[in-house]
Design an enzyme around this catalytic site. Structure first.
Site, mmCIF file in Angstrom:
data_model
loop_
_atom_site.group_PDB
_atom_site.id
_atom_site.type_symbol
_atom_site.label_atom_id
_atom_site.label_comp_id
_atom_site.label_asym_id
_atom_site.label_seq_id
_atom_site.Cartn_x
_atom_site.Cartn_y
_atom_site.Cartn_z
ATOM 1 N N HIS A 56 -0.881 8.596 -0.327
ATOM 2 C CA HIS A 56 0.162 7.581 -0.424
ATOM 3 C C HIS A 56 1.439 8.087 0.223
ATOM 4 O O HIS A 56 1.771 9.264 0.119
ATOM 5 C CB HIS A 56 0.399 7.275 -1.904
ATOM 6 N N CYS A 88 1.549 1.185 2.960
ATOM 7 C CA CYS A 88 2.618 2.130 2.631
ATOM 8 C C CYS A 88 3.034 2.982 3.811
ATOM 9 O O CYS A 88 4.171 3.425 3.892
ATOM 10 C CB CYS A 88 2.252 2.997 1.426
#
Ligand SMILES: *[C@@H]1O[C@H](CO)[C@@H](O)[C@H](O)[C@H]1NC(C)=O
Ligand SMILES: *[C@@H]1O[C@H](CO)[C@@H](O)[C@H](O)[C@H]1NC(C)=O
Ligand SMILES: *[C@@H]1O[C@H](CO)[C@@H](O)[C@H](O)[C@H]1NC(C)=O
Length: 578
Positions: free
Chosen positions: A421, A56
């Site tokens: 994230h 990510c």
């Protein structure tokens, strides 16, 4: 399906056009602001990126980059120009540099722009407008990057900023290596001038808009020889200057280039982007600095006292000579090294308070801002979760040099310093052309100018509304040394027939099967029409994509500006002056 008349958009990136002078885009399915149609074709989503192995931090940065129009224009220009120059230009490595075989390979790869090419392909794919959900992988780009650096991208560090910095620095290096290669090729080609002038100036290209064959477009390349480098869009310059608060001597400013700005987030519960900038750009006071000018003055004082004491003529002569040189240095250049003078011990030199100013002297087209949220303690590091509010329009620079930037994308981080994230937000827009009116007049004039094969640098800044031939570059008035140069009819861009004269000269490579011949005859709308229409339509678009790997949602500007705790990277684009 709509079968509307083709929207003809004239693309031209201001006065800094690279090899690409002008795009004529014939795109039946392509509308300028993308919101005209309400049929089933309406773009509902964008392409996502798969996350197979903690990717990510890569995905979020690539999605943000995909939303930067100036970067895409740069990539299109740069690769097209390289194609026109031909591979030889970038294959040859300067023989005067003494390099090992490995270094030669690396330099060649920089010149060849392998990462630039890979990024263009990646961003083109991310800019497809799929009708159905579509997820791709960043693998090809990562492989190109890993090849360029001969190393694996570590998935363990997972820092989006580090990844961004690697990519931007590499692109910037490739740009400059390419510029040097072009200059060198130009130098060696100067003697052979004239022979290459025969080829047609228009080429047909494809702009990848996601359709199978891409958008057919025509690019005029006649401006190559009077062209100026347009620069790498993220590259700016900063200057730092030191001023002694005692003698007020101002050091010569240091200039450094940058492709990203790291701003420290203050440890508060909430702050603003402006205060983070203050940390970088505000005047900083530093104590206990040994000022060069004060050191010289100190030496003068010490030696003057000594002069009053010494007896021998030899010592007097030496001291007087030294004093003359010291006083001269104070007046002319206190920073220069003085050879052959013995200075008083450095501990005896008085320490001063200095002011250090930092300012941006060259504003990049796209500014990449990294908010440093790391807090380092003696034994550990943690994340500073301060709220940072940031504006949609960001002013930078002093009153006289003020520039406005517009927010185009952010990358957010959720979670702790060690895990979490990344996701990104990018503005949902299709890029409008840039400053079309100016581009047209400079197009017409440069076109006239290009009748001369002279490679003499031409003034690039052409008054917008002045077609007065007297304002043209000196190259136009000099007579052409070569009679074989094809004389182009100066194009008056406001007439439909000029469009025709452009198309008839078009060399049409055969790999453009879907370009309907008929599209050539579509008259180009007259310029005032195009430009006023674009201006009228340029309303702020309040739609964004929120992207977390393969998951994509639509959202609003207020949602983006609300990400104050999570915001980590910000991408602002310099607003075009109308
Ligand atoms: C677009 O289409 C949708 C669904 O077909 C409809 O509800 C909506 O009113 C339309 N919008 C406009 C602006 O025509
Ligand atoms: C300029 O750079 C030099 C070398 O990096 C450094 O010693 C000097 O302090 C810098 N000057 C300013 C004004 O920042
Ligand atoms: C760019 O990013 C790097 C890595 O985070 C940082 O060290 C550097 O200071 C940044 N450049 C500027 C000019 O802030």
């Amino acid at each position: 399906m709509q079968e509307k008349p083709t929207t003809v958009a004239a693309y031209a990136a201001g006065a800094s056009l690279a090899a690409v002078a002008l795009f004529y885009v014939f795109g039946p399915n392509y509308t300028i602001d993308g919101d005209e149609s309400n049929d089933s074709n309406r773009k509902k989503s964008i392409v996502g990126l798969s996350n197979l192995a903690n990717d990510c931090f890569i995905n979020s940065v690539l999605q943000a980059l995909a939303g930067l129009g100036d970067l895409r224009v740069y990539l299109i220009h740069e690769l097209h120009r390289r194609q026109l120059d031909g591979p030889d230009t970038y294959q040859t490595v300067a023989s005067d540099d003494e390099l090992s075989a490995g270094q030669t390979d690396k330099l060649r790869e920089l010149q060849q722009g392998i990462t630039t090419r890979a990024l263009k392909e990646m961003l083109d794919r991310l800019n497809e407008r799929p009708i159905y959900k579509k997820t791709i992988s960043a693998r090809d780009f990562i492989q190109a990057l890993e090849y360029a650096f001969r190393t694996r991208i570590s998935r363990n560090q997972q820092d989006a900023q580090e990844f961004l910095q690697i990519v931007l620095e590499r692109l910037c290096d490739e740009y400059h290596a390419g510029v040097r290669a072009r200059k060198r090729a130009l130098g060696s080609a100067a003697s052979a001038e004239g022979s290459s002038q025969e080829s047609s100036s228009e080429v047909e290209v494809r702009i990848d808009d996601g359709s199978v064959h891409g958008l057919p477009a025509i690019i005029d390349t006649k401006l190559k020889e009077i062209d100026q480098e347009s620069g790498f869009p993220f590259e700016g310059k900063m200057e730092s200057q030191i001023e002694c608060q005692f003698c007020h001597y101002q050091y010569k400013p240091n200039q450094t280039a940058f492709v990203n700005l790291t701003l420290q987030v203050p440890q508060k519960s909430s702050t603003t982007l402006g205060s983070c900038f203050d940390g970088l750009l505000k005047t900083e006071y530093i104590e206990d600095f040994r000022c060069d000018r004060c050191s010289l003055q100190h030496a003068v004082d010490v030696k003057s006292k000594e002069l009053a004491r010494v007896r021998s003529q030899g010592d007097r002569d030496r001291l007087e000579k030294e004093l003359t040189r010291l006083r001269e240095a104070i007046e002319t250049d206190p920073e220069a090294e003085l050879e052959g003078i013995t200075f008083p011990p450095s501990e005896s030199v008085p320490k001063r308070r200095i002011a250090r100013h930092m300012r941006i002297t060259a504003f990049p087209k796209v500014i990449a801002i990294h908010l440093s949220r790391s807090i380092f303690d003696r034994s550990s590091s943690s994340k500073n979760a301060a709220k940072v509010s940031f504006p949609e329009r960001l002013p930078l620079g002093g009153l006289l040099t003020q520039k406005w930037y517009k927010l185009l994308a952010i990358v957010c981080h959720k979670g702790s310093h060690h895990s979490g994230h990344y996701e990104s937000f990018r503005r949902n827009h299709i890029y409008p052309p840039f400053s079309t009116p100016g581009a047209f007049s400079s197009y017409a004039q440069s076109r006239t100018a290009s009748q001369s094969p002279s490679t003499a640098p031409s003034p690039r800044i052409i008054p917008r509304s002045s077609p007065d031939p007297d304002t043209l570059s000196p190259a136009t008035s000099s007579t052409s040394p070569s009679g074989s140069v094809p004389q182009l009819t100066p194009v008056r861009p406001t007439t439909a027939s000029s469009r025709h004269s452009v198309s008839t000269k078009t060399s049409s490579p055969s790999e453009t099967p879907s370009a309907p011949r008929g599209s050539r005859s579509i008259p180009r709308p007259d310029v005032p029409g195009v430009s006023s229409r674009l201006r009228r339509r340029r309303k702020p678009i309040d739609r964004w994509w929120r992207i977390s790997d393969e998951k994509i949602k639509e959202c609003k500007t207020s949602d983006v500006l609300g990400m104050q705790r999570e915001v980590y990277l910000l991408f602002y684009e310099l607003e075009k002056v109308e």
